[in-house]
Design a protein around this motif. Structure first.
Motif, PDB file in Angstrom:
ATOM      1  N   SER A   3       0.824  -1.205   0.000  1.00  0.00           N
ATOM      2  CA  SER A   3       0.000   0.000   0.000  1.00  0.00           C
ATOM      3  C   SER A   3       0.858   1.255   0.000  1.00  0.00           C
ATOM      4  O   SER A   3       1.860   1.316   0.714  1.00  0.00           O
TER       5      SER A   3
ATOM      6  N   ALA B 171       1.414   1.606   4.508  1.00  0.00           N
ATOM      7  CA  ALA B 171       0.613   0.824   5.451  1.00  0.00           C
ATOM      8  C   ALA B 171       1.120   0.964   6.880  1.00  0.00           C
ATOM      9  O   ALA B 171       0.393   0.654   7.828  1.00  0.00           O
TER      10      ALA B 171
ATOM     11  N   PHE C 208      -5.469   1.527   4.706  1.00  0.00           N
ATOM     12  CA  PHE C 208      -5.917   1.513   3.321  1.00  0.00           C
ATOM     13  C   PHE C 208      -7.083   0.535   3.172  1.00  0.00           C
ATOM     14  O   PHE C 208      -7.099  -0.529   3.786  1.00  0.00           O
TER      15      PHE C 208
ATOM     16  N   ILE D 269     -10.298   3.565  -3.690  1.00  0.00           N
ATOM     17  CA  ILE D 269      -9.271   3.256  -2.707  1.00  0.00           C
ATOM     18  C   ILE D 269      -9.255   4.402  -1.700  1.00  0.00           C
ATOM     19  O   ILE D 269      -9.089   5.566  -2.086  1.00  0.00           O
TER      20      ILE D 269
ATOM     21  N   HIS E  55      -2.853  -0.270  -3.610  1.00  0.00           N
ATOM     22  CA  HIS E  55      -3.293  -1.130  -2.509  1.00  0.00           C
ATOM     23  C   HIS E  55      -3.580  -2.526  -3.053  1.00  0.00           C
ATOM     24  O   HIS E  55      -4.259  -2.686  -4.069  1.00  0.00           O
TER      25      HIS E  55
END
Length: 313
Positions: free
Chosen positions: A30, A47, A52, A63, A171
Motif C-alpha cells: 500500500s 501501510a 488503506f 481506494i 493497494h
C-alpha cells in the motif's frame, strides 16, 4: 513464462500479456503519495502510517486512505471507466466527476485534500472538474472482484489550467515498474519510467543470473544481471565490472529507444548494484526482483546510467 524478444517489432500479444500479469503470487502493498496544489508539498503514506481499504461497486473502484488516531490523511480516489467498459490497465483522459459524465468520458474523484467532493462545495459544480488517471495495475479474483489496484491521477476544479492534485495510490498489489535515467551509449540518453498502464514486463533466470525485459512507450529494454563468480544472486550490494569475476557482479543494459534499431548497449565497466529483494521458486527460478543499479558504460563516459527494477517483489 513467455520470453520477450526486444529486437522484435511484434512484441505484444494476448498470451504474452496474460503470462506476465499472472506471474507468481502477489502480496499486498500500500502507498499513497500526492502533491498538494495549494502548498506544493509532497506527502507520502504507507501501510505503516495509514489504513488503506478498497471498495468496488460494479466497475466503480474506490481506494480510501485514513490516517491513524485522526491524523491526516483522509483521502479517497474513485475511478470509473467509460460507459459500457470494464476497468483494465491503461490511461484515461478528460475525466470528470461521475455524476457529470458525457458520452464515453471516464470518471474521477480525488477527495479529502480540499475538504469537498465533486459538486459538494458551494460555488463548485461537479462538471467543473478536469483530470486524468492511469490504471497501472488491477487485480481480480476468480469471480471478477477487484482485489488490488495501482492508480496515478491528476484532478483540478477551478479550470483546466488551475493547480491540480497529482499523486499515486496503490493497494493490494506490488510495485511493477522500470525506471532508466542516464547515458546508455555516446548518443543515446534515456529518462523514462515504465509502468503497467503503458508497458509489459518479463523476468527469467535463476540464482546464477537473471534477465529482465520491458516493452512500452516506444522503447524496448533488457537488463542482464550476473553475480560474482561462485556466488548466487541475493540481497546485498555488489561492485560492478564489465564481466563478473570473483569480486564483481555485472549489469548489462541493452535497448532500442523510440523504436530505433540503433539503440545502445551499456556494460557495467564500473558502478554498483543493490538487490533489495529477490525471490525464487522451489525449482530455483526467479519470481521477483527489486534492484537498483548505477553504472558507467565506459571508463570515459561523462555520465552514469541509473536504473530501478520492480517486478513482483
Amino acid at each position: 513464462m513467455s520470453r520477450l524478444t526486444v529486437s522484435s517489432k511484434w512484441l505484444l500479444c494476448a498470451g504474452f500479456a496474460a503470462s506476465i500479469m499472472g506471474a507468481g503470487p502477489a502480496a499486498a502493498d500500500s502507498l499513497l503519495t500526492y502533491v498538494d496544489p495549494n502548498t506544493g508539498q509532497r506527502h507520502t503514506y504507507t501501510a505503516a502510517t495509514a489504513d488503506f481499504s478498497l471498495r468496488q461497486a460494479g466497475e466503480y473502484l474506490t481506494i480510501s486512505v485514513q490516517g491513524r488516531d485522526g491524523r491526516p490523511p483522509s483521502t479517497s480516489v474513485l475511478i470509473v471507466p467509460p460507459a459500457g467498459q470494464t476497468l483494465i490497465p491503461g490511461r484515461y483522459y478528460e475525466a470528470q466527476c461521475p455524476g457529470f459524465l458525457f458520452g464515453r468520458t471516464p470518471g474521477l474523484v480525488v477527495s479529502g485534500w480540499t475538504g469537498y467532493d465533486c459538486g459538494d462545495d458551494p460555488g463548485h459544480d461537479g462538471d467543473e472538474s478536469w483530470g486524468w488517471y492511469a490504471l497501472r495495475q488491477i487485480q481480480r479474483d476468480a469471480a471478477g472482484t477487484i482485489t488490488g489496484a495501482e492508480i496515478a491521477y491528476s484532478q483540478h476544479f477551478n479550470g483546466p489550467d488551475s493547480p491540480a492534485v497529482v499523486g499515486t495510490v496503490r493497494h493490494g498489489v506490488e510495485p511493477l515498474s522500470f525506471v532508466l535515467n542516464g547515458l546508455v551509449a555516446p548518443d543515446t540518453y534515456s529518462n523514462k519510467g515504465f509502468y503497467g498502464d503503458t508497458s509489459f514486463f518479463a523476468l527469467s533466470g535463476s540464482t546464477t543470473g537473471v534477465h529482465f525485459e520491458v516493452a512500452g512507450r516506444r522503447d524496448t529494454w533488457s537488463v542482464g544481471i550476473k553475480p560474482p563468480w561462485g556466488q548466487t544472486l541475493r540481497v546485498g550490494t555488489f561492485a560492478l565490472s564489465e564481466f563478473a569475476d570473483a569480486s564483481h557482479a555485472s549489469v548489462g543494459v541493452d535497448g532500442e529507444p523510440n523504436g530505433s534499431s540503433n539503440g545502445g548497449y551499456c556494460p557495467s565497466v564500473s558502478g554498483s548494484l543493490q538487490i533489495k529483494s529477490i525471490g525464487f521458486d522451489a525449482a530455483g527460478k526467479v519470481t521477483g526482483l527489486y534492484a537498483i543499479f548505477e553504472q558507467r558504460c565506459s571508463a570515459d563516459a561523462p555520465q552514469s546510467l541509473n536504473g530501478v527494477i520492480h517486478y513482483r517483489r
